[in-house]
Design an enzyme around this catalytic site. Structure first.
Site, PDB file in Angstrom:
ATOM      1  N   CYS A   1       0.813  -1.208   0.000  1.00 32.77           N
ATOM      2  CA  CYS A   1       0.000   0.000   0.000  1.00 32.77           C
ATOM      3  C   CYS A   1       0.855   1.269   0.000  1.00 32.77           C
ATOM      4  O   CYS A   1       0.652   2.174  -0.814  1.00 32.77           O
ATOM      5  CB  CYS A   1      -0.973  -0.019   1.165  1.00 32.77           C
ATOM      6  N   TYR A   2       1.814   1.344   0.918  1.00 28.76           N
ATOM      7  CA  TYR A   2       2.715   2.499   0.920  1.00 28.76           C
ATOM      8  C   TYR A   2       3.476   2.585  -0.390  1.00 28.76           C
ATOM      9  O   TYR A   2       3.707   3.675  -0.936  1.00 28.76           O
ATOM     10  CB  TYR A   2       3.727   2.368   2.059  1.00 28.76           C
TER      11      TYR A   2
END
Length: 372
Positions: free
Chosen positions: A159-160
């Protein structure tokens, strides 16, 4: 219909895959698993699924029911996916892994980041990094192999990492960025990014009304970001771009994640030092971002002066990006907002599966956030 299984369906990301598949035109969920909650109906754990999945009962991860699926979304923690993938692939099941186990092309890179030996390194050659906007050609090749009858694996980007890649890639690919200077990534995530299992950090009384950095000095997502940036910089600054025989050096990345009192969402701000010969202005920078995502159904380069915010993409597989030039410091400031469970996990997993199975890339993913 394409028969789908979801491993780890009671985790936040797994449950989000299940939610997306409820309205997907082709993926029909037939098997869901959880070792800790096997035997329970998913609607008893997530009441939102009453009337949608009333008869869907959780089975253990090792169930043979998964072997009859066409695709399995693996929403289990890292180290677990690589233990189950071999038997699934051997049975002809394509795996879409939401964990880190198949994100790296080389086992040594995975082992350095996660401090554990890879249990299935022989499967890495079947796997492709799952970030469609920046790795589409490789996913299309994977789709061709799948169409020829091969069971394949997608290692979906974190996600990051997804937010960081989408924010920076247009500037990196255009050759605007100094390949030898450190790139700074500051990113803020909602609490669901830490998983469903509670901890002292994610307890309501700790997380509410508080913002904190964590995972310092070297968060495990940093190598994934650095390798992705390194590939793009290499293509932008070498005569023969995309030469598969060349393994680009990782970029110099300083990555600091922060936890915010949000349920879901990531905002990544990336500081990119200009290359010495880069002569650009805000207009040309913005054109590069518009061009990079012009054909994307899920990533939008916002108008100049409009900055991404998490509320505008919450609950979706969409991403909003933009960038600005600081001419005095010769620095590009780029931003991306995504939903960490949507574009950062489940939505991107379904997007990758759509590509592998030859479907419209945004099938089942057309929703927009509540107006904000």
């Amino acid at each position: 219909m394409i028969k789908a299984g979801i491993m780890g369906a009671t985790g936040y990301a797994g449950a989000e895959v299940l939610r997306i598949c409820a309205s997907h035109p082709e993926f029909e969920v037939a098997v869901i698993t959880s070792d800790s909650e096997a035997g329970q109906q998913i609607a008893d754990i997530y009441p939102a699924f009453h009337g949608v999945y009333d008869n869907l009962v959780l089975e253990p991860h090792a169930t043979d029911s998964l072997l009859s699926c066409d695709v399995v979304f693996m929403g289990v923690p890292h180290k677990a996916g690589m233990l189950h993938a071999p038997r699934l692939v051997e049975a002809g099941v394509t795996c879409i892994d939401l964990s880190a186990d198949f994100r790296f092309a080389h086992a040594a890179d995975y082992e350095a980041a996660y401090h554990v030996q890879h249990a299935a390194p022989e499967l890495l050659e079947r796997a492709t990094f799952g970030q469609p906007e920046t790795n589409r050609a490789a996913l299309d090749e994977l789709a061709a192999r799948h169409a020829a009858g091969e069971a394949v694996i997608v290692g979906c980007a974190g996600c990051y990492v997804t937010a960081s890649i989408l924010a920076a890639t247009p500037a990196l690919a255009a050759g605007f960025v100094n390949p030898n200077a450190p790139i700074i990534v500051d990113a803020i995530s909602g609490i669901t990014g830490a998983g469903r299992k509670p901890s002292a950090r994610t307890h309501y009384c700790s997380g509410d009304e508080s913002l904190e950095a964590y995972g310092l000095p070297l968060h495990r997502h940093q190598p994934e970001i650095a390798l992705s940036y390194g590939r793009t910089l290499s293509d932008a600054h070498t005569p023969v771009a995309g030469d598969a025989s060349v393994r680009p050096a990782p970029a110099h990345v300083i990555f600091t994640p922060h936890l915010a009192p949000l349920k879901r969402g990531i905002l990544a701000t990336v500081y990119l030092p200009l290359a010495k010969d880069a002569e650009i202005n805000d207009a040309s920078l913005h054109r590069a971002y518009e061009k990079a995502y012009a054909k994307s159904n899920l990533v939008t380069a916002l108008p100049q002066g409009v900055w991404p915010k998490t509320g505008a993409v919450a609950g979706t597989a969409r991403a909003h990006v933009n960038a600005s030039l600081n001419p005095n410091e010769r620095m590009i400031v780029a931003m991306a907002a995504i939903d960490n469970l949507g574009k950062g996990a489940a939505g991107q997993a379904v997007q990758c599966a759509n590509i592998v199975f030859g479907l419209a890339e945004d099938a089942g993913l057309g929703g927009v956030a509540c107006a904000s």
